[in-house]
Design an enzyme around this catalytic site. Structure first.
Site, PDB file in Angstrom:
ATOM      1  N   THR A 121       5.263   1.952  -8.833  1.00  0.00           N
ATOM      2  CA  THR A 121       5.719   2.807  -9.922  1.00  0.00           C
ATOM      3  C   THR A 121       4.994   2.470 -11.221  1.00  0.00           C
ATOM      4  O   THR A 121       4.570   3.358 -11.962  1.00  0.00           O
ATOM      5  CB  THR A 121       7.243   2.665 -10.092  1.00  0.00           C
ATOM      6  N   GLY A 161       8.729   2.032  -1.328  1.00  0.00           N
ATOM      7  CA  GLY A 161       7.921   1.208  -0.431  1.00  0.00           C
ATOM      8  C   GLY A 161       8.713   0.722   0.758  1.00  0.00           C
ATOM      9  O   GLY A 161       9.946   0.759   0.780  1.00  0.00           O
ATOM     10  N   ASN A 173      13.643  -5.435  -6.300  1.00  0.00           N
ATOM     11  CA  ASN A 173      13.001  -4.915  -7.501  1.00  0.00           C
ATOM     12  C   ASN A 173      14.088  -4.466  -8.481  1.00  0.00           C
ATOM     13  O   ASN A 173      15.000  -3.738  -8.103  1.00  0.00           O
ATOM     14  CB  ASN A 173      12.112  -3.717  -7.076  1.00  0.00           C
ATOM     15  N   SER A 214       8.372  -2.452  -1.390  1.00  0.00           N
ATOM     16  CA  SER A 214       9.217  -2.336  -2.571  1.00  0.00           C
ATOM     17  C   SER A 214       8.953  -3.499  -3.540  1.00  0.00           C
ATOM     18  O   SER A 214       8.954  -4.654  -3.144  1.00  0.00           O
ATOM     19  CB  SER A 214      10.677  -2.350  -2.131  1.00  0.00           C
ATOM     20  N   GLY A 215       8.714  -3.172  -4.788  1.00  0.00           N
ATOM     21  CA  GLY A 215       8.476  -4.206  -5.789  1.00  0.00           C
ATOM     22  C   GLY A 215       7.020  -4.633  -5.899  1.00  0.00           C
ATOM     23  O   GLY A 215       6.691  -5.538  -6.650  1.00  0.00           O
ATOM     24  N   SER A 258      13.863  -0.402  -8.823  1.00  0.00           N
ATOM     25  CA  SER A 258      13.368   0.140  -7.556  1.00  0.00           C
ATOM     26  C   SER A 258      13.576   1.650  -7.490  1.00  0.00           C
ATOM     27  O   SER A 258      14.643   2.162  -7.803  1.00  0.00           O
ATOM     28  CB  SER A 258      14.121  -0.543  -6.416  1.00  0.00           C
ATOM     29  N   SER A 259      12.518   2.353  -7.110  1.00  0.00           N
ATOM     30  CA  SER A 259      12.638   3.812  -6.979  1.00  0.00           C
ATOM     31  C   SER A 259      13.488   4.099  -5.750  1.00  0.00           C
ATOM     32  O   SER A 259      13.151   3.671  -4.657  1.00  0.00           O
ATOM     33  CB  SER A 259      11.260   4.441  -6.795  1.00  0.00           C
ATOM     34  N   GLU A 305      10.755  -1.316   3.095  1.00  0.00           N
ATOM     35  CA  GLU A 305      11.725  -2.352   2.705  1.00  0.00           C
ATOM     36  C   GLU A 305      12.549  -2.860   3.857  1.00  0.00           C
ATOM     37  O   GLU A 305      12.891  -2.146   4.789  1.00  0.00           O
ATOM     38  CB  GLU A 305      12.597  -1.890   1.529  1.00  0.00           C
TER      39      GLU A 305
HETATM   40  P1  ADP Z   1       7.556  -0.530  -6.755  1.00  0.00           P
HETATM   41  O1  ADP Z   1       7.566   0.804  -7.386  1.00  0.00           O
HETATM   42  O2  ADP Z   1       6.356  -0.779  -5.910  1.00  0.00           O
HETATM   43  O3  ADP Z   1       8.791  -0.806  -6.011  1.00  0.00           O
HETATM   44  P2  ADP Z   1       7.445  -1.400  -9.468  1.00  0.00           P
HETATM   45  O4  ADP Z   1       6.255  -0.676  -9.853  1.00  0.00           O
HETATM   46  O5  ADP Z   1       8.751  -0.872  -9.888  1.00  0.00           O
HETATM   47  O6  ADP Z   1       7.472  -1.625  -7.901  1.00  0.00           O
HETATM   48  O7  ADP Z   1       7.248  -2.873  -9.966  1.00  0.00           O
HETATM   49  C1  ADP Z   1       8.286  -3.831  -9.921  1.00  0.00           C
HETATM   50  C2  ADP Z   1       8.216  -4.739 -11.121  1.00  0.00           C
HETATM   51  O8  ADP Z   1       7.023  -5.507 -11.091  1.00  0.00           O
HETATM   52  C3  ADP Z   1       8.146  -3.990 -12.420  1.00  0.00           C
HETATM   53  O9  ADP Z   1       9.415  -3.703 -12.910  1.00  0.00           O
HETATM   54  C4  ADP Z   1       7.392  -4.949 -13.326  1.00  0.00           C
HETATM   55  O10 ADP Z   1       8.282  -5.902 -13.847  1.00  0.00           O
HETATM   56  C5  ADP Z   1       6.482  -5.680 -12.379  1.00  0.00           C
HETATM   57  N1  ADP Z   1       5.132  -5.096 -12.379  1.00  0.00           N
HETATM   58  C6  ADP Z   1       4.612  -4.255 -11.492  1.00  0.00           C
HETATM   59  N2  ADP Z   1       3.335  -3.918 -11.813  1.00  0.00           N
HETATM   60  C7  ADP Z   1       3.044  -4.563 -12.945  1.00  0.00           C
HETATM   61  C8  ADP Z   1       1.893  -4.658 -13.798  1.00  0.00           C
HETATM   62  N3  ADP Z   1       0.773  -3.988 -13.535  1.00  0.00           N
HETATM   63  N4  ADP Z   1       1.961  -5.431 -14.887  1.00  0.00           N
HETATM   64  C9  ADP Z   1       3.080  -6.127 -15.164  1.00  0.00           C
HETATM   65  N5  ADP Z   1       4.199  -6.078 -14.421  1.00  0.00           N
HETATM   66  C10 ADP Z   1       4.198  -5.328 -13.304  1.00  0.00           C
HETATM   67 MG    MG Z   2       8.889   2.252  -7.357  1.00  0.00          MG
END
Ligand code: ADP
Ligand code: MG
Length: 935
Positions: free
Chosen positions: A109, A386, A156, A104-105, A159-160, A388
């Site tokens: 996404t 992810g 996060n 997660s994070g 977070s999804s 967690e």
């Molecule tokens: P996950 O879906 O794996 O839980 P996210 O994709 O929501 O995580 O990412 C969490 C946070 O990390 C996002 O809200 C953003 O702030 C930061 N982040 C993730 N990927 C990037 C990226 N490629 N560039 C900039 N910030 C990112």
């Molecule tokens: Mg996500």
């Protein structure tokens, strides 16, 4: 260049490491992270480290760099893998999928969104409106789903809280024509309670912060977040989220996607109803529970378009059928609260699923006919919650982590296991590479009868009161010996675990302690039937639609529904089957630290992730392995044009021999291995060179084919033209002949006709005979004229000649040439012409005959004289063979002037400067218009 780049920014592909070791791997990963190079390849897998800051690497110019390129031609990037998946889909009509995993994070996404954006940017070069519409919806759907399915957690801010797998459908041209979203288990418990530091779903905060006063008033809501029990905990949290702005973005997106205004209204009403439900309090009067704040009930009823008393009844009573009787059983206060919360969770979950269904309705591929449009291929993008670990892990974390076990297993199956098994099967010398196979944990969770889910279901099925502790007891007795399971009872010295509450699973990604509290309830997922009926009977059609099963009457026995865990397990198995049927591409996301900081690269945390993701093993298999394999037959089919030994067909004993010959011809023999049925190519570069050679040859083959085909076409066209010409020739001849025949038929015997065939209608000639027809008609007319003249008495001829002569002279000068009547000459003596004066004139004429001795009267008529002062006077002209007289008709034709014609004074009449002798006029030699004679 690459060398220098690698010194400065680390190795772009872990496969290029000097030695495959954890320290070197970590050093490279760290160096790249610190240099802002967040992506690194392991062959075709992209390892991504969350930068936690905006990077300028997703713009239009970057997209252009990756478009249509081979994977290793450009620095590692999500776009490279997206392009590879797209190319495989387009070139080889393969369904592909991009699986994004990580805790997660870690950035899953975000990665999925960049991938979607890339695909949208490189497709539809012809800007077809329909495709643009589909792309826009696919992109817009994301923000709606995130509003309702994402929440701020301790890991996060966005977070999804649901799993998402999105298929994008492409037509044969490679343009997106639709899509489909599968959603997996929404963490609905978040609607009623959140852990400290967390929030409920974004949608609630967005509505309260972004909704206009008017909207809020209509929903009986106030702006203050802390007024609502269900979201009070996280109300004060600070984060970068701008709920008010998001509200507008989401509302706009819903509109663009095609949600109707009444649907959007209903969405808000449901959110409001949930917030109000959370504020409902029950009090006990004796042992009857009552609702403390009745006003709220009527608001809820209004929002859900149902009646207040019905809402109240559903909250306080349960209708049960005992045999034939139906009774209303009163809830205890505890039951009433449980029912309220279950109801709130259920309507939110329904709302979420309904939103997904609505989006699917809209983006689904419509009217696609494979026979007309060609094969429709798919790219799937999986972005799921992810792995967690929270301070308190419950049923939801259990499901989420199980899901990640399944995906890790798929990765192992596809990348590590299958690969190695294939080398063995094909007889390629191979030293097995060890990796941790998490199948044992997957089994621990999902195995029939023995797995945790089966044990949980068993517990739920028990009649009578079942408690979470009883479930833990069952786990202890059945899984006591399992290496990846433990609890306090099994390991009394383990103080971290609480007696009768906790159990621990040693997941592939780490140990997680779960609290059994709530497992039974969440798994049963009971919602009293009364609520379903309440919703089904709502007068709001959108709402009613979400609850079709409310139709069932109380006495209808419903089958025991599948439990939440079993439903989830089934959906995971289906998902993995689906992914396994496609060509997979992997993005492995790594979270650099737990502080959301762009600076910190937490070695310990990262090493742990690299370990459990099996990335080192991935590198080893990759290094020892081959980038590409293909059966000999298919390989030949694709590349046989490269070598003269194989083009167009080889005469070697087997395809394998032919492939060997081809490879040697190109000089790649050191980069390949020959399996039993397949050729294995070690480096992508070789494959790329083969592709290039093929592309070069294709041009020549295409030119050759074009040449032959154009020749064939030209020959065919020539033959057809010749045939057409022959046909035309015969047809013309036929038309001419039939015209001539027809003329002959019609004019047959005109000689004996009264009008010599004047009435006979000429047939229409074919175009070529127009001039011929003119000539023919001229001949005919001359002939007819001659016939007419022949039949005239000889005495009339002079007169006819004279007429013709006059006509020749005066053609175009006079309106009427008077040809219709016979020539009189002496018009003043003619009674029909001059009835009043002929009586007077004749004696004058006779008198002149006597006096001037003329023999013939040539002409007489009235004329009008105009002198140079425009004075007009009537006169008469009288011409004899001897004189020309001018007379005054008003004075009995008294002669005013006599001009003798016999003394060469005037020998003939002059007209238009030409002397005319009317009586010796010759027929014109050439008759231009024979009609003139006979009209
Ligand atoms: P996950 O879906 O794996 O839980 P996210 O994709 O929501 O995580 O990412 C969490 C946070 O990390 C996002 O809200 C953003 O702030 C930061 N982040 C993730 N990927 C990037 C990226 N490629 N560039 C900039 N910030 C990112
Ligand atoms: Mg996500």
């Amino acid at each position: 260049m690459a060398e220098q780049e690698s010194l400065e920014f680390g190795k772009a592909d872990f496969v290029l490491m000097d030695t495959v070791s954890m320290p070197e791997f970590m050093a490279n990963l760290r160096l790249r992270f610190e240099k802002g190079r967040i992506y690194t390849f392991i062959g075709e897998v992209v390892v991504s480290v969350n930068p936690y800051k905006l990077l300028n690497i997703y713009g239009r110019d970057t997209i252009e760099q990756y478009k249509g390129r081979e994977l290793y031609e450009r620095p590692p990037h999500l776009f490279a893998i997206a392009d590879a998946a797209y190319k495989a889909m387009k070139r080889r009509s393969k369904d592909t999928c991009i699986v994004i995993s990580g805790e997660s994070g870690a950035g899953k996404t975000e990665a999925s969104k960049y991938i979607m954006q890339y695909i949208a940017a490189i497709t539809n070069p012809s800007q077809r409106a329909e495709v643009e519409r589909v792309k826009n919806m696919l992109l817009k759907s994301n923000c709606v789903l995130e509003a309702f399915g994402n929440a701020k957690t301790n890991r996060n801010d966005n977070s999804s809280r649901f799993g998402k797998y999105m298929d994008i459908n492409f037509d044969f041209k490679g343009d997106p024509i639709g899509g489909h979203i599968n959603n997996y288990l929404l963490e609905k418990s978040r609607v009623i309670v959140q852990q400290p530091g967390e929030r409920s779903f974004h949608s609630f905060y967005q509505l309260l912060q972004g909704g206009s006063d008017q909207i809020l008033r209509s929903l009986h809501l106030q702006k203050s977040l802390s007024s609502y029990n269900y979201i009070r905990v996280g109300a004060q949290l600070k984060s970068s989220i701008n709920d008010a702005a998001e509200f507008k973005v989401v509302a706009e997106a819903m509109k663009v996607i095609g949600f109707k205004p009444e649907e959007i209204q209903t969405v808000y009403k449901i959110l409001a109803a949930i917030l109000h439900l959370g504020n409902l309090k029950f009090v006990v009067d004796g042992d009857t529970p009552l609702i403390d704040n009745g006003k709220v009930v009527s608001i809820i009823a209004e929002l859900l378009s149902t009646k207040t008393d019905m809402v109240e009844k559903a909250l306080l009573y349960r209708t049960v059928a005992t045999g034939r009787d139906i009774i209303d059983k009163q809830h205890t206060e505890q039951e009433a609260s449980y029912g309220r919360d279950a109801f709130a969770k259920a309507i939110y979950e329904r709302l979420f699923c309904w939103i997904v269904t609505r989006i699917n309705d809209i983006i689904e591929v419509k009217n696609y006919d494979t026979t007309v449009h060609g094969k429709n291929t798919v790219i799937g993008v999986l972005d799921i919650y992810g792995f967690e670990i929270f301070d308190n892990n419950s049923f939801e974390q259990f499901c989420i982590n199980y899901c990640n076990e399944k995906l890790q297993q798929l990765f192992i199956q596809l990348v590590l296991k299958q690969e190695q098994e294939e080398y063995q099967r094909e007889g390629i010398p191979w030293k097995h590479i060890d990796y941790f196979n998490n199948q044992i944990i997957v089994d621990l969770v999902e195995q029939q009868h023995k797995g945790i889910i089966a044990i949980l279901d068993d517990a739920c099925m028990n009649v009578g009161k079942v408690t979470d502790e009883m479930f833990l007891e069952a786990l202890n007795s059945k899984l006591g010996k399992h290496g990846h399971f433990s609890s306090r009872k099994l390991c009394a010295s383990d103080k971290i675990l609480e007696f009768d509450r906790d159990f621990r699973i040693r997941h592939y990604a780490g140990d997680v302690v779960y609290s059994v509290v709530g497992f039974i309830d969440k798994n049963k997922d009971t919602l009293f039937q009364d609520f379903k009926r309440l919703m089904y009977n709502s007068s709001n059609p959108v709402l009613k639609n979400m609850w079709p099963e409310g139709k069932l009457s109380i006495t209808e026995v419903t089958k025991r529904p599948l439990t939440a865990a079993t439903l989830f397990k089934n959906s995971m198995i289906a998902l993995v089957d689906n992914l396994a049927s496609k060509e997979p591409y992997y993005v492995r996301c790594i979270k650099p630290n737990d502080k959301k900081s762009p600076q910190i690269f937490d070695d310990e945390r990262c090493r742990h992730q690299v370990e459990y993701l099996g990335l080192l093993e991935n590198v080893r298999v990759r290094r020892a392995g081959f980038a590409f394999r293909q059966t000999y037959e298919k390989f030949l089919h694709r590349y046989k044009m490269i070598s003269e030994f194989t083009w167009p067909n080889h005469d070697l004993p087997s395809d394998k021999e032919a492939v060997k010959k081809l490879v040697e011809h190109c000089g790649f023999q050191d980069d390949v291995a020959y399996g039993k049925t397949k050729i294995f190519i070690r480096t992508p570069r070789t494959l790329f060179t083969l592709e290039e050679l093929r592309a070069q040859m294709l041009v020549r083959i295409v030119l050759f084919l074009q040449k032959v085909w154009r020749g064939t076409l030209a020959r065919m066209r020539y033959k057809r033209t010749k045939a057409a010409l022959t046909i035309i020739r015969y047809y013309r001849r036929y038309k001419v002949k039939s015209y001539i025949h027809e003329v002959a038929r019609r004019f047959h015997g005109v000689k004996s006709m009264k009008d010599y065939g004047k009435h006979v209608k000429w047939p229409t000639p074919p175009k070529v005979l127009r001039r011929f027809e003119e000539a023919l008609q001229a001949i005919f007319n001359r002939w007819r004229a001659s016939q007419l003249i022949k039949s005239m008495p000889a005495s009339d001829l002079p007169q006819v000649r004279a007429k013709v002569a006059a006509m020749e002279m005066l053609k175009g000068q006079r309106a009427d040439l008077g040809l219709q009547r016979a020539w009189e000459g002496n018009y003043l003596a003619s009674k029909p012409d001059t009835p009043q004066t002929s009586g007077t004139f004749v004696p004058v004429a006779n008198e002149l005959k006597r006096k001037d001795k003329y023999m013939n009267i040539l002409f007489s008529c009235h004329v009008r004289k105009v002198n140079r002062f425009s004075k007009v006077e009537d006169r008469a002209i009288f011409v004899t063979d001897r004189h020309l007289y001018k007379m005054d008709p008003t004075k009995q034709y008294k002669v005013m002037k006599t001009i003798p014609l016999y003394n060469n004074h005037l020998d003939g009449i002059h007209l238009r400067g030409r002397k005319i002798d009317m009586f010796s006029y010759q027929w014109p030699q050439k008759v231009h218009d024979p009609h003139r004679f006979v009209k």
